[in-house]
Design a protein around this motif. Structure first.
Motif, PDB file in Angstrom:
ATOM      1  N   VAL A 468       0.846  -1.189   0.000  1.00  0.00           N
ATOM      2  CA  VAL A 468       0.000   0.000   0.000  1.00  0.00           C
ATOM      3  C   VAL A 468       0.886   1.244   0.000  1.00  0.00           C
ATOM      4  N   ASP A 470       1.410   4.748   1.109  1.00  0.00           N
ATOM      5  CA  ASP A 470       0.899   5.593   2.187  1.00  0.00           C
ATOM      6  C   ASP A 470       1.107   7.068   1.828  1.00  0.00           C
ATOM      7  N   THR A 509      -8.509   3.709   2.512  1.00  0.00           N
ATOM      8  CA  THR A 509      -7.736   2.928   1.551  1.00  0.00           C
ATOM      9  C   THR A 509      -8.529   2.888   0.243  1.00  0.00           C
ATOM     10  N   LEU A 516      -3.309   4.604   0.510  1.00  0.00           N
ATOM     11  CA  LEU A 516      -3.836   5.035   1.805  1.00  0.00           C
ATOM     12  C   LEU A 516      -3.781   6.551   1.805  1.00  0.00           C
TER      13      LEU A 516
END
Length: 894
Positions: A468, A470, A509, A516
Motif C-alpha cells: 500500500v 501511504d 484505503t 492510503l
C-alpha cells in the motif's frame, strides 16, 4: 443357623463360583452398606490372579454360571459365621458365610445341581449336609459342570493388565465392531477394568469424553473422595459391575491407558453419567468418541437442571442476556465492537475460536480473517449472545477481562462458523464453562476446512498483496498531488474508511490503486473533538458528537469518494458517499454537527446540496445552531466587517508597538529571527534542557515533524529542534528557539522532555519581516547577498529597536532602526538593495508611500539593482511581458 436373622439385598458382584457381594436396598442415604458372603457348605474352583496363580479347572465357568444366575437380582440371605478376609483393607467388608435364597430357592442347591461346586467335606455339622450331598451326587452321576471330562480345556489363559502392550491391542481392535466384555472392577465413575472376550485380555478403560469426580486411594487403603465421586462410582457399579457390555476402544492417553466407550443394552454409560450430573465433558478425549455432541447437550441440560455436581452452577453469561446490536468496528478476525440498545459500545470476542493475531506485524491470514468478518457484519444489526468471560493475565498490572459471544447475522448465520469454514480461524479446546453452544458445528466446520486445505490449513502463505502506498505521511505531500489526476478521472472511486479523525476528516484505503490517503469532506468544518492521546485535552462543543455520528455511519464501511482537489498538506478534498448512496457531508450538515466553509463549499460539485442542508439545520436550530438567529447573525457579520475595516485603517507611528530585539538568524535581507531583548526565559529554558540531556541515552529514531533535543554542531550544546527531513545517515533539524537549521547524526538527537515541549513552552524565535520590502535570495551573489550583509551590519549582535507595522499569524512585519535610530527599511531601499511590494495592506499604505519615494530616488540615481535602469519596466506589456497562462486542466484544456 435356624436362629440367624434373614436379610434382603441385591447381588452387586460375583467374585467366584461360591462368593458374592450383596448390597443393601435403601439408596436414600447414598451408596448402601455391603456384605462379602461365601455360600456355607460348598466350594467352587478358585480363579487365578495377576500374581501368577492360574485358574483351577472350571473356575471361570463356575463363576460365570453364578454371575449370570443372580447378578443384579434381589435375594434373601442369612449370615451364619464371620471370618477376616485375607489381605483385606480397612474399607473392605469382612468375609462372612451364610445362605442365599433366590426366589425362595437356595443358591447353593442351584449351583450344586448344575455341577459347578462341591460340598465341603468338613461341613458335616450343617443341618442340610445330607441334602446338599444328595444334590451333588445327582450332578456327578449326570456328568454336569466340574464333573465333566473337559477339565484341562476349561482353564482360561488370561492376559493380565500390565503384561502386554495396550497400544498393540488397540491397533488390532480399533475401528472394528465393539468388543464383548465383562466389567470386573470400577475404581471410579469414569475408570473401569474390564475383561475382553473371547481373548481374556484384562484392560483398564477410561471413558472417552467425560470425567467423574476423582477418588484417591491412599497406601493404607483409605480413600480420599471428591464430592459426588462415590455416588458416581456406585451409579456405575449398580448398572455395570460384572455385567455383559460392549466396549469400543478409541485411543490411548499419555500413560498408555485405553480410552473407550462402554455400551450396555440399556444405553451408553458415559451419556448416562453426564445426564445424571455425575460427570463433566472434557475436550482432551471427547474428540475420540463419536457422540461428543450428545454428551455436550446432556451436560447443558444437567447444568440447567442443577443436577448433582452442578447444584451450585452459575452460568458464565449470568446477567448477560442476548440482544440485537449494531457492529460498529471489527478489531480483528475474532474481535468486534457492538453498539448495544442503550447506545453503549461493548467489546466482544467470538466464542471458542481464535484467528491469527493482527498486532504490529500481522500473522499470516490475520488480515484476510479481519477483512472476511468486516465484509460480513460491519454496520449490520446482529444478534449478540454473550456466553462467558475470561480474564487474561498481563505482564504489568491487573489482568484483562474479555467477554465472549456468538454473533448471528443475516438471520441465522454464525460469524465464528463462517470464519472456521473459510479456514481463517481455529477452534479452541473445549471447556466446561468456556465454550460456545455451537461448538460441535465449529468442530465439523474445521474438519471440513482442514480436509479442503483452505487458508490456514493449506500449509502455504496467503497471496501476497501489493504494498500500500501511504500518502498520509508528512513526506508524501508532493506524491499525493501526483495522484490527483488519476483519482479525478475515475469519478466515484470505491474506498474503505480505516480511521475517522473527526466529523469530516478520514483515512481511507483505495483498493484499486493500493493507496492510503487522507480525505476531507470539501467545504465542511466540524468542531474539534477531544484528544485521544490521553493528554486530557477537551474538545469543542459538539466535536465528539460529530465524530461519533460520522463513525457510526461510515467507519470500516465500503464507501465511494469523488475527489475534487488536494491541499498543500496532501489531503484530498471531495465528497464521500455511504453504501446507501447518501452524501455524508449533507448528512452531517443536516444534523447540525458541521458548518459550511463558504467559498470551498460553493466551489464543490454538490455546493447547492450542502447549502440547503446547512439552512435546514439552522432553521431547526439543531446542535451547533441551537442559539442561531438570522437577524443576530446578520448583525454580527456587520459588526465583524466594521471591526475588520477599522483594523485596516492606518494608525499614527506614535501608537504602534515598539519592541527591542536581538537577532538570532538572518534568512535574507528582509527576513530574520529574533528574541525580545528583555526576555530572559530563553536562558532558563536552556538550563532546564541541559539538565535533562546529561549522560548517555539509548538509540533514538525520530520521525519527521517531531520536536526533539538536538546538539548543535558549532558549540555542542543542546537545543530544541524540529525534524524537517530524514536521510539514511543524517537528519535535518530546525532550531525552533533560534531559527537556524543544522544537519545532525542520530547520536546527537534525543527525545524531548514533555515538560519542555512546544505545547508547554512556545517557540522562542520570533519570525520577523521588514515591512513592505522585497529582496533577492541571500546566496545569489549579487544584490540579495549584499542586502543580507547590510542587514547584518546594521543589526547583528546588537539590541535594535523595531516598530510593529503588522502581524500576520506568527509573523511580525516591522520597521527596524539601527543604533543611530535610522530606518533599516529605508536604508535598503535607498541603496537599491530592496524594492517595495506593489500590493500592501491598507494599514501600511502610508509606510509604503514613504518607501516608494525613497525607491524613486534610488532609481533616479541608479543605485544597486537600478544601476541598469528600471528593472520593473521589463515586466510591462510593451517589452513583451505576458502574464503566465492559467494552468491546463486535467484534460489539457484551458
Amino acid at each position: 443357623s435356624p436362629m440367624a436373622q434373614q436379610m434382603h439385598g441385591v447381588v452387586k458382584a460375583v467374585l467366584s463360583g461360591d462368593s458374592l457381594i450383596i448390597r443393601g436396598t435403601d439408596l436414600s442415604k447414598g451408596p448402601p452398606p455391603e456384605k462379602l458372603l461365601s455360600l456355607a457348605g460348598i466350594s467352587a474352583p478358585r480363579l487365578g490372579n495377576r500374581n501368577g496363580a492360574p485358574d483351577q479347572p472350571f473356575a471361570w465357568a463356575s463363576r460365570e454360571f453364578l454371575r449370570q444366575t443372580c447378578i443384579g437380582s434381589q435375594v434373601a440371605f442369612t449370615v451364619d459365621a464371620t471370618a477376616p478376609q485375607p489381605g483385606a483393607t480397612n474399607n473392605g467388608p469382612p468375609r462372612e458365610f451364610g445362605r442365599v435364597y433366590l426366589d425362595n430357592e437356595s443358591l447353593a442347591n442351584i449351583i450344586l445341581a448344575a455341577g459347578w461346586a462341591r460340598v465341603k467335606s468338613n461341613a458335616t455339622e450343617l443341618a442340610d449336609f445330607e441334602d446338599l450331598s444328595k444334590v451333588q451326587r445327582a450332578a456327578e452321576e449326570a456328568g454336569r459342570g466340574v464333573f465333566g471330562s473337559e477339565g484341562s480345556s476349561a482353564i482360561r489363559q488370561v492376559r493380565w493388565a500390565g503384561t502386554f502392550d495396550p497400544g498393540e491391542l488397540l491397533k488390532q481392535l480399533q475401528g472394528g465392531p465393539p468388543q464383548d466384555a465383562i466389567v470386573e472392577q470400577i475404581p471410579s465413575g469414569s475408570v473401569m477394568r474390564v475383561m475382553l472376550l473371547p481373548g481374556f485380555e484384562q484392560v483398564t478403560i477410561i471413558l472417552s469424553g467425560i470425567q467423574c469426580p476423582a477418588i484417591r486411594r491412599n497406601e493404607d487403603g483409605t480413600e480420599e473422595a471428591a464430592p459426588f465421586s462415590r455416588e458416581a462410582r456406585f451409579f456405575v457399579e449398580s448398572r455395570l459391575l460384572h455385567r455383559d457390555v460392549k466396549v469400543k476402544l478409541e485411543g490411548l492417553d499419555k500413560n498408555g491407558t485405553i480410552f473407550g466407550t462402554v455400551l450396555h443394552p440399556q444405553g451408553n454409560m458415559s451419556l448416562e453419567l453426564v445426564k445424571a450430573g455425575l460427570a463433566k465433558v472434557v475436550d482432551y478425549s471427547s474428540s475420540l468418541c463419536d457422540n461428543a455432541p450428545a454428551l455436550r447437550a446432556a451436560e447443558r441440560t444437567a447444568k440447567e437442571r442443577r443436577q448433582r455436581m452442578w447444584k451450585e452452577y452459575v452460568p458464565p453469561n449470568s446477567g448477560m442476556g442476548e440482544f440485537q446490536g449494531k457492529v460498529v468496528e471489527v478489531v480483528s478476525g475474532d474481535t468486534i465492537i457492538v453498539l448495544d440498545p442503550s447506545n453503549k459500545e461493548c467489546r466482544y470476542s467470538l466464542s471458542s475460536i481464535r484467528c491469527p493475531v493482527m498486532g504490529k506485524e500481522p500473522k499470516p491470514w490475520a488480515a484476510e480473517a479481519k477483512e472476511c468478518l468486516r465484509r460480513a457484519v460491519i454496520g449490520k444489526k446482529c444478534k449478540v449472545v454473550p456466553e462467558y468471560k475470561r480474564t487474561f493475565a498481563k505482564d504489568n498490572g491487573p489482568g484483562e477481562e474479555r467477554a465472549f459471544c456468538s454473533l448471528i447475522f443475516n438471520g441465522d448465520k454464525n460469524a465464528a462458523q463462517m470464519l472456521v469454514s473459510e479456514g481463517l480461524a481455529a477452534v479452541n479446546s473445549y471447556g466446561e464453562s468456556t465454550s460456545s453452544p455451537y461448538y460441535e458445528s465449529l468442530v465439523e466446520a474445521e474438519a471440513a476446512a482442514t480436509a479442503a486445505k483452505k487458508a490456514m490449513h493449506s500449509n502455504t502463505p496467503p497471496p501476497r498483496a501489493n504494498a500500500v502506498i501511504d500518502l498520509t505521511l508528512p513526506t508524501a505531500r508532493q506524491r499525493a498531488a501526483s495522484h490527483l489526476g488519476t483519482l479525478q478521472r475515475q469519478g466515484k472511486v470505491r474506498a474503505v474508511v480505516q480511521f475517522v479523525v473527526n466529523g469530516a476528516r478520514f483515512k481511507l484505503t483505495v483498493p484499486k490503486d493500493n493507496l492510503l490517503i487522507s480525505f476531507v469532506c470539501v467545504g465542511l468544518r466540524c468542531r474539534a473533538c477531544a484528544r485521544r492521546d490521553g493528554s486530557g485535552t477537551e474538545g469543542e462543543p459538539f466535536g465528539d458528537e460529530a465524530l461519533l455520528f460520522t463513525r457510526s455511519h461510515c467507519f470500516q464501511r465500503d464507501v465511494e469518494i469523488e475527489v475534487e482537489s488536494v491541499d498543500k498538506a496532501g489531503n484530498f478534498l471531495g465528497s464521500l458517499f455511504l453504501p446507501d448512496k447518501r452524501n455524508l457531508g449533507v448528512l452531517v450538515l443536516e444534523a447540525g454537527l458541521a458548518e459550511r466553509m463558504g467559498a470551498a463549499a460553493d466551489r464543490s460539485t454538490y455546493g447547492d446540496e450542502l447549502y440547503k442542508a446547512e439552512e435546514a439545520a439552522k432553521s431547526a436550530n439543531r446542535k451547533i445552531w441551537e442559539n442561531y438567529s438570522e437577524a443576530q447573525e446578520a448583525e454580527r457579520k456587520a459588526e465583524a466587517e466594521a471591526v475588520a475595516a477599522a483594523e485596516q485603517e492606518p494608525i499614527p507611528d506614535s501608537q504602534k508597538q515598539m519592541v527591542q530585539l536581538t537577532l538570532t538568524e538572518i534568512i535574507d535581507g528582509a527576513r530574520f529571527y529574533a528574541h525580545v531583548a528583555s526576555d530572559k526565559s530563553i536562558d532558563v529554558l536552556q538550563q532546564q534542557l541541559a539538565a535533562t540531556c546529561v549522560g548517555n541515552a539509548p538509540p533514538f529514531e525520530p520521525r519527521a515533524g517531531q520536536v526533539v533535543a538536538a546538539k548543535f554542531s558549532q558549540d555542542d550544546m543542546w537545543y530544541r529542534a524540529k525534524v524537517l527531513k530524514k536521510e539514511r545517515t543524517s537528519v535535518t533539524v530546525f532550531f525552533i528557539d533560534y531559527g537556524n537549521t543544522d544537519l545532525c547524526t542520530a547520536d546527537r538527537l534525543r527525545p524531548l522532555d514533555p515538560t519542555l515541549g512546544p505545547a508547554t513552552i512556545s517557540a522562542q524565535a520570533i519570525d520577523c519581516r521588514l515591512a513592505c520590502l522585497i529582496v533577492g535570495q541571500s546566496d545569489d551573489g549579487g544584490d540579495g547577498q549584499e542586502a543580507a550583509m547590510s542587514l547584518a551590519a546594521a543589526a547583528w549582535n546588537k539590541a535594535v529597536l523595531a516598530r510593529v507595522e503588522d502581524r500576520q499569524g506568527e509573523i511580525l512585519h516591522v520597521t527596524l532602526f539601527d543604533a543611530a535610530q535610522q530606518s533599516v527599511n529605508e536604508q535598503l531601499i535607498s541603496a537599491g538593495l530592496a524594492r517595495v511590494e506593489k500590493t500592501v495592506p491598507k494599514r501600511n499604505m502610508l509606510l509604503a508611500a514613504g518607501l516608494r519615494e525613497k525607491e524613486e530616488a534610488a532609481k533616479a540615481s541608479r543605485q544597486g539593482m537600478w544601476r541598469y535602469g528600471d528593472i520593473e519596466e521589463d515586466e510591462s506589456p510593451e517589452f513583451g511581458f505576458r502574464k503566465p497562462a492559467p494552468p491546463a486542466s486535467a484534460w489539457g484544456k484551458k
